[in-house]
Design a protein around this motif. Structure first.
Motif, PDB file in Angstrom:
ATOM      1  N   GLU A 238     -54.745 -18.906   7.283  1.00  0.00           N
ATOM      2  CA  GLU A 238     -53.633 -18.053   7.730  1.00  0.00           C
ATOM      3  C   GLU A 238     -53.176 -18.384   9.148  1.00  0.00           C
ATOM      4  O   GLU A 238     -51.999 -18.278   9.469  1.00  0.00           O
ATOM      5  N   VAL A 239     -54.121 -18.742  10.019  1.00  0.00           N
ATOM      6  CA  VAL A 239     -53.725 -18.987  11.417  1.00  0.00           C
ATOM      7  C   VAL A 239     -53.326 -20.445  11.648  1.00  0.00           C
ATOM      8  O   VAL A 239     -52.753 -20.772  12.684  1.00  0.00           O
ATOM      9  N   GLU A 240     -53.598 -21.294  10.656  1.00  0.00           N
ATOM     10  CA  GLU A 240     -53.340 -22.727  10.832  1.00  0.00           C
ATOM     11  C   GLU A 240     -51.894 -23.051  11.255  1.00  0.00           C
ATOM     12  O   GLU A 240     -51.668 -23.891  12.131  1.00  0.00           O
ATOM     13  N   PRO A 241     -50.881 -22.394  10.686  1.00  0.00           N
ATOM     14  CA  PRO A 241     -49.507 -22.740  11.092  1.00  0.00           C
ATOM     15  C   PRO A 241     -49.205 -22.423  12.564  1.00  0.00           C
ATOM     16  O   PRO A 241     -48.220 -22.944  13.105  1.00  0.00           O
ATOM     17  N   PHE A 242     -50.005 -21.595  13.222  1.00  0.00           N
ATOM     18  CA  PHE A 242     -49.676 -21.146  14.582  1.00  0.00           C
ATOM     19  C   PHE A 242     -50.174 -22.133  15.647  1.00  0.00           C
ATOM     20  O   PHE A 242     -51.077 -21.861  16.429  1.00  0.00           O
ATOM     21  N   THR A 243     -49.550 -23.291  15.653  1.00  0.00           N
ATOM     22  CA  THR A 243     -49.890 -24.329  16.624  1.00  0.00           C
ATOM     23  C   THR A 243     -49.435 -23.886  18.010  1.00  0.00           C
ATOM     24  O   THR A 243     -48.532 -23.050  18.129  1.00  0.00           O
ATOM     25  N   PRO A 244     -50.032 -24.467  19.061  1.00  0.00           N
ATOM     26  CA  PRO A 244     -49.582 -24.098  20.416  1.00  0.00           C
ATOM     27  C   PRO A 244     -48.066 -24.266  20.574  1.00  0.00           C
ATOM     28  O   PRO A 244     -47.415 -23.440  21.205  1.00  0.00           O
ATOM     29  N   ASP A 245     -47.502 -25.295  19.973  1.00  0.00           N
ATOM     30  CA  ASP A 245     -46.055 -25.498  20.098  1.00  0.00           C
ATOM     31  C   ASP A 245     -45.259 -24.385  19.430  1.00  0.00           C
ATOM     32  O   ASP A 245     -44.284 -23.888  19.968  1.00  0.00           O
ATOM     33  N   LEU A 246     -45.704 -24.029  18.236  1.00  0.00           N
ATOM     34  CA  LEU A 246     -44.988 -22.970  17.522  1.00  0.00           C
ATOM     35  C   LEU A 246     -45.073 -21.656  18.302  1.00  0.00           C
ATOM     36  O   LEU A 246     -44.081 -20.953  18.484  1.00  0.00           O
ATOM     37  N   VAL A 247     -46.264 -21.343  18.792  1.00  0.00           N
ATOM     38  CA  VAL A 247     -46.443 -20.092  19.531  1.00  0.00           C
ATOM     39  C   VAL A 247     -45.607 -20.127  20.818  1.00  0.00           C
ATOM     40  O   VAL A 247     -44.953 -19.148  21.182  1.00  0.00           O
ATOM     41  N   ALA A 248     -45.618 -21.290  21.458  1.00  0.00           N
ATOM     42  CA  ALA A 248     -44.856 -21.423  22.704  1.00  0.00           C
ATOM     43  C   ALA A 248     -43.380 -21.141  22.457  1.00  0.00           C
ATOM     44  O   ALA A 248     -42.735 -20.399  23.199  1.00  0.00           O
ATOM     45  N   ALA A 249     -42.852 -21.698  21.368  1.00  0.00           N
ATOM     46  CA  ALA A 249     -41.432 -21.510  21.070  1.00  0.00           C
ATOM     47  C   ALA A 249     -41.150 -20.057  20.712  1.00  0.00           C
ATOM     48  O   ALA A 249     -40.168 -19.458  21.158  1.00  0.00           O
ATOM     49  N   ARG A 250     -42.032 -19.474  19.953  1.00  0.00           N
ATOM     50  CA  ARG A 250     -41.799 -18.110  19.478  1.00  0.00           C
ATOM     51  C   ARG A 250     -41.923 -17.099  20.624  1.00  0.00           C
ATOM     52  O   ARG A 250     -41.116 -16.179  20.763  1.00  0.00           O
ATOM     53  N   ALA A 251     -42.952 -17.249  21.425  1.00  0.00           N
ATOM     54  CA  ALA A 251     -43.237 -16.237  22.456  1.00  0.00           C
ATOM     55  C   ALA A 251     -42.653 -16.599  23.817  1.00  0.00           C
ATOM     56  O   ALA A 251     -42.733 -15.805  24.761  1.00  0.00           O
ATOM     57  N   GLY A 252     -42.073 -17.790  23.910  1.00  0.00           N
ATOM     58  CA  GLY A 252     -41.472 -18.171  25.199  1.00  0.00           C
ATOM     59  C   GLY A 252     -42.512 -18.396  26.286  1.00  0.00           C
ATOM     60  O   GLY A 252     -42.339 -17.959  27.426  1.00  0.00           O
ATOM     61  N   ILE A 253     -43.603 -19.043  25.933  1.00  0.00           N
ATOM     62  CA  ILE A 253     -44.661 -19.308  26.921  1.00  0.00           C
ATOM     63  C   ILE A 253     -45.015 -20.792  26.902  1.00  0.00           C
ATOM     64  O   ILE A 253     -44.502 -21.542  26.072  1.00  0.00           O
ATOM     65  N   ASP A 254     -45.913 -21.185  27.780  1.00  0.00           N
ATOM     66  CA  ASP A 254     -46.406 -22.558  27.811  1.00  0.00           C
ATOM     67  C   ASP A 254     -47.578 -22.653  26.812  1.00  0.00           C
ATOM     68  O   ASP A 254     -48.550 -21.890  26.917  1.00  0.00           O
ATOM     69  N   GLY A 255     -47.478 -23.569  25.881  1.00  0.00           N
ATOM     70  CA  GLY A 255     -48.492 -23.691  24.839  1.00  0.00           C
ATOM     71  C   GLY A 255     -49.897 -23.945  25.364  1.00  0.00           C
ATOM     72  O   GLY A 255     -50.883 -23.579  24.722  1.00  0.00           O
ATOM     73  N   HIS A 256     -49.991 -24.543  26.561  1.00  0.00           N
ATOM     74  CA  HIS A 256     -51.326 -24.785  27.118  1.00  0.00           C
ATOM     75  C   HIS A 256     -52.070 -23.491  27.395  1.00  0.00           C
ATOM     76  O   HIS A 256     -53.295 -23.464  27.432  1.00  0.00           O
ATOM     77  N   GLN A 257     -51.297 -22.441  27.594  1.00  0.00           N
ATOM     78  CA  GLN A 257     -51.956 -21.151  27.871  1.00  0.00           C
ATOM     79  C   GLN A 257     -52.758 -20.672  26.662  1.00  0.00           C
ATOM     80  O   GLN A 257     -53.750 -19.971  26.815  1.00  0.00           O
ATOM     81  N   ILE A 258     -52.305 -21.035  25.480  1.00  0.00           N
ATOM     82  CA  ILE A 258     -53.038 -20.653  24.270  1.00  0.00           C
ATOM     83  C   ILE A 258     -54.383 -21.385  24.255  1.00  0.00           C
ATOM     84  O   ILE A 258     -55.433 -20.796  23.985  1.00  0.00           O
ATOM     85  N   GLU A 259     -54.335 -22.679  24.570  1.00  0.00           N
ATOM     86  CA  GLU A 259     -55.576 -23.464  24.604  1.00  0.00           C
ATOM     87  C   GLU A 259     -56.517 -22.935  25.687  1.00  0.00           C
ATOM     88  O   GLU A 259     -57.725 -22.820  25.494  1.00  0.00           O
ATOM     89  N   GLU A 260     -55.919 -22.591  26.809  1.00  0.00           N
ATOM     90  CA  GLU A 260     -56.702 -22.069  27.931  1.00  0.00           C
ATOM     91  C   GLU A 260     -57.378 -20.734  27.552  1.00  0.00           C
ATOM     92  O   GLU A 260     -58.559 -20.520  27.825  1.00  0.00           O
ATOM     93  N   ALA A 261     -56.602 -19.863  26.912  1.00  0.00           N
ATOM     94  CA  ALA A 261     -57.167 -18.568  26.504  1.00  0.00           C
ATOM     95  C   ALA A 261     -58.320 -18.782  25.522  1.00  0.00           C
ATOM     96  O   ALA A 261     -59.367 -18.132  25.617  1.00  0.00           O
TER      97      ALA A 261
END
Ligand SMILES: Nc1nc2c(c(=O)[nH]1)N[C@H]1C(S)=C(S)[C@@H](COP(=O)(O)OP(=O)(O)OC[C@H]3O[C@@H](n4cnc5c(=O)[nH]c(N)nc54)[C@H](O)[C@@H]3O)O[C@H]1N2
Ligand SMILES: Nc1nc2c(c(=O)[nH]1)N[C@H]1C(S)=C(S)[C@@H](COP(=O)(O)OP(=O)(O)OC[C@H]3O[C@@H](n4cnc5c(=O)[nH]c(N)nc54)[C@H](O)[C@@H]3O)O[C@H]1N2
Ligand SMILES: [Mo]
Length: 708
Positions: A238-261
């Motif tokens: 279920e979470v597989e589609p939520f790549t850092p890029d996809l999340v970054a585009a959707r939430a308007g953030i830097d995708g590296h922050q997802i990796e950092e978190a």
């Protein structure tokens, strides 16, 4: 206290080892709340000319009992509804006796502020199951994640609420890494090692993205999952589609922050993620809370066999802590749905308060005729203020138990005036018991306190303790009452019940004994030594082994919850082209919902509840601090005072709720503030199970009033 027993001033207790003297401004001004001109000294009843006039408390109970009984006899038990506001649960005696009264009447239509607060907590817990030994606590954690909550201001959970600032500082000195997800750089976010500042309404993407990274990087607790968790494969898919890029585009953030978190959270040894109102009000409450639970679970952030239980309890019912799961339980399907919401079978979080106004207004067989409001203020707090007003007006009988003549009480047929907390004996049971709602609520230390009544009610007043009204009604309606210990039931524990003597009214102290029956430490000991509030010197409690043959497992692959994630993945269903801004929720430091909005000392800083916006957005609209703006949503509109807030993400308006007077008597926004409920629809964009409407991340348009 002055000679007449009137409270004059209040301060924090520096000797208290738990709070260390921490005290909020609302506490400091508690005496003003006790003596404010707006405080009721008598109960009120509506006379023939339609005015609310003082009435003797006993007489009020006589009349209310007769009228309620008449309605029940004529229309049945579903003609009477009860709304329990936030203050209901703060008073253990009231919660116990009023609930016993509802039980005795077999009232089904019970609503609370819970379904317009964080209802995803209950639905997600049901779908996920519950770990009987509890979660890691803040004081032992080396990471902590806060999603849409601002504990340094709200002081109600997320970070232990007694002196949260000092606790955070100490934890950080120890090396704890704080992660905050909030569209505003809040007072709490300022202290974060990582602050993700997204577009609101995107918590499912961010959390799914973090989960995906945690799984890919192998930060999961495989042993714990193998022994205690089902559904891991499903979660991974279920979470597989939520790549850092996809999340970054959707939430308007830097995708590296997802990796950092994911790295900070996943590599820590102990810690927890927890969500607040922001994550529950922005459209995706069930799945956001569920993903938070999944994150904690796959990282194994729970106490294990042999671990010390920092706070087993003081006044809550004694129980065992076992290193085992309690299996998931049903999310919904509890009886008949409301007539106004046939699509929504009652769920574990309780009946949808957002539908109560519609339910009252819907004529025909089964219509609600009477409403009892206890410790709440629907006119200020419910979504869709105009509809709320119409519904309260449509009632045949409206009873409000409140110490103030609120906008809600003003529409009531009877206002039953209670004593205030300093005038009644009390104990810390309600707050202690909150751990049942979420692991980050309640106390982390073994803390318990008893306080006698210390203030006298105002001279010449005729007041009762809240619970006495319900006891009084029960006596008159010839109902036997049986009170339960605790304020909320504890998972897997049978709550002790005690019948009340219905001839001789028990004392308030006696009731406290009953609601703390079978507690870890007898209330009597707290009464004898009121200075002792920490019980760390008692016998320590450790987590016990799993029961032989226990097969219960936690569930991280819930179909019901993932349906909401799939819905979210389809795109932003709240995006409305003509509404370029999003209005988000927030709390202000010196008022508590509607409480304090009429106390000058508490409203000095901003006057009312301004519409906070980023300075660039203000400049673009040619607006300055203090200008009036018109805010429109697809549902409604209001006027508010503009105020700059450089800590906001651009494109947002941030406003506090529970302000603004009666909408039928439009006032000046600079005097009364503005009611955000005017912008909220209770029929569109409501969440599954709880019906919580979109109350944050609301699409809005902002225009200067001068340009209209
Ligand atoms: N737009 C928007 N709407 C929201 C929210 C939001 O963020 N945005 N937040 C929601 C949330 S989280 C909540 S909890 C609700 C709050 O909803 P409510 O609980 O309905 O509102 P409160 O203002 O907390 O009401 C508390 C009432 O209790 C009364 N009171 C104080 N002391 C006592 C006492 O000793 N006895 C009795 N009987 N009464 C007492 C107060 O005078 C007050 O009228 O609002 C919700 N509404
Ligand atoms: N001073 C004060 N304290 C209170 C209260 C009060 O009125 N005043 N009310 C009490 C009550 S009833 C409650 S329920 C608790 C609530 O306690 P909290 O849940 O901590 O409430 P807030 O302080 O409003 O914090 C919510 C945060 O969510 C952020 N937010 C808004 N939308 C989103 C979103 O879509 N995603 C994310 N991630 N964040 C978002 C907001 O910017 C805000 O900082 O506080 C309690 N304590
Ligand atoms: Mo709340």
């Amino acid at each position: 206290m002055d000679e007449s027993g009137r409270p004059v001033s209040a301060r924090g207790d520096k000797e208290n080892p738990h709070s260390e003297g921490f005290f909020c401004l609302k506490g400091k001004h508690f005496p003003e709340i006790h003596t404010a001109p707006s405080r009721l000294r008598h109960s009120l009843a509506r006379d023939d000319s339609g005015e609310l006039v003082p009435i003797d408390a006993e007489r009020a109970m006589d009349e209310v009992a007769i009228k309620l009984q008449r309605i029940l006899d004529q229309y049945g038990r579903n003609s009477v509804a009860v709304y329990m506001g936030t203050l209901f649960y703060q008073l253990p005696q009231t919660a116990a006796v009023a609930t016993a009264w509802m039980d005795a009447l077999r009232l089904r239509l019970r609503f609370s502020s819970g379904t317009i607060d964080q209802p995803g907590k209950q639905t997600a817990a049901a779908a996920h199951g519950y770990w009987l030994a509890g979660s890691h606590s803040f004081d032992e954690a080396d990471t902590w994640m806060l999603v849409g909550t601002n504990p340094l201001v709200a002081i109600s959970g997320g970070i232990p609420h007694a002196n949260p600032g000092r606790r955070l500082k100490r934890a950080q000195a120890r090396g704890m890494q704080l992660i905050v997800i909030d569209p505003r750089r809040t007072e709490t976010a300022r202290h974060a090692a990582l602050h993700i500042q997204p577009r609101p309404g995107n918590d499912p993407a961010i959390l799914a993205g973090i989960l995906r990274e945690v799984i890919r990087q192998g930060f999961v607790d495989e042993d714990f999952i193998r022994n205690n968790v089902d559904g891991f494969e499903r979660l991974r898919e279920e979470v597989e589609p939520f790549t850092p890029d996809l999340v970054a585009a959707r939430a308007g953030i830097d995708g590296h922050q997802i990796e950092e978190a994911a790295r900070i959270f996943g590599t820590a040894r102990k810690g927890s993620a927890t969500a607040g109102t922001g994550a529950n009000m922005s459209g995706w409450s069930n799945i956001s809370e569920y993903l938070v639970l999944c994150l904690n679970t796959i990282c194994g952030r729970f106490r294990r066999e042999g671990d010390l239980v920092g706070n087993p309890g003081v006044l809550t019912t004694k129980r065992a802590f076992k290193a085992q799961a309690m299996a998931p339980y049903p999310v919904d399907g509890f009886g008949e749905p409301l007539r106004a919401r046939p699509d929504m079978p009652p769920a574990v979080c309780g009946l949808p308060t957002s539908a109560l106004a519609d339910e009252i207004l819907l004529g025909g067989e089964g219509q609600i005729k009477a409403l009892v409001v206890i410790g709440g203020n629907p006119m200020r707090a419910w979504p869709d203020q105009n509809k709320t007003r119409a519904a309260l007006e449509a009632l045949e009988l409206h009873i409000c138990v409140d110490p103030r003549l609120t906008d809600t009480a003003n529409l009531a047929d009877y206002v039953l005036a209670p004593k205030l907390p300093l005038e009644t004996p009390g104990c810390s049971l309600s707050t202690e018991n909150l751990f049942t709602v979420s692991p980050a609520l309640g106390y982390t230390e073994r803390y318990g306190q008893y306080a006698p009544a210390i203030a006298s009610p105002p001279e010449g007043s005729d007041l009762r303790e809240d619970w006495e009204f319900f006891y009084g009604l029960a006596q008159r309606m010839k109902l036997p009452l049986e009170v339960a210990a605790g304020v909320f039931p504890i998972m897997g524990v049978k709550t002790p019940q005690s019948p009340l003597d219905m001839e001789h009214k028990p004392s308030s102290e006696k009731l406290l004994d009953l609601v703390t029956k079978d507690s870890w430490i007898p209330l009597e000991r707290l009464r004898e030594n009121q200075k002792k509030v920490l019980f760390g010197d008692e016998d320590s409690v450790y987590v016990e082994a799993k029961d032989e043959g226990c097969e219960a497992r936690l569930q991280v692959g819930s179909e019901l919850m993932f349906e909401e994630l799939q819905d979210f993945a389809l795109g932003d269903r709240f995006d409305r082209a003509t509404y370029p801004f999003r209005l988000i929720s927030r709390r202000m430091a010196n008022t508590f919902n509607s409480v304090g909005t009429d106390i000058d000392a508490l409203t000095k800083r901003y006057g009312t509840n301004p519409a906070f916006m980023h300075p660039d957005d203000l400049a673009e609209a040619d607006l300055s601090r203090g200008d009036l703006v018109r805010i429109k949503s697809p549902h409604g509109e209001l006027t508010a005072v503009a105020w700059p807030d450089p800590d906001l993400r651009p494109g947002l308006v941030s406003m506090c709720h529970c302000w603004g007077g009666d909408p039928s008597k439009p006032g000046d926004a600079r005097e009364t503030g503005s009611n955000v409920g005017l912008l909220i629809s209770v029929s569109e964009d409501t969440a599954r199970f709880s019906g919580i409407p979109l109350m944050s991340a609301l699409p809005v348009r902002v225009t200067p009033t001068s340009s209209q």
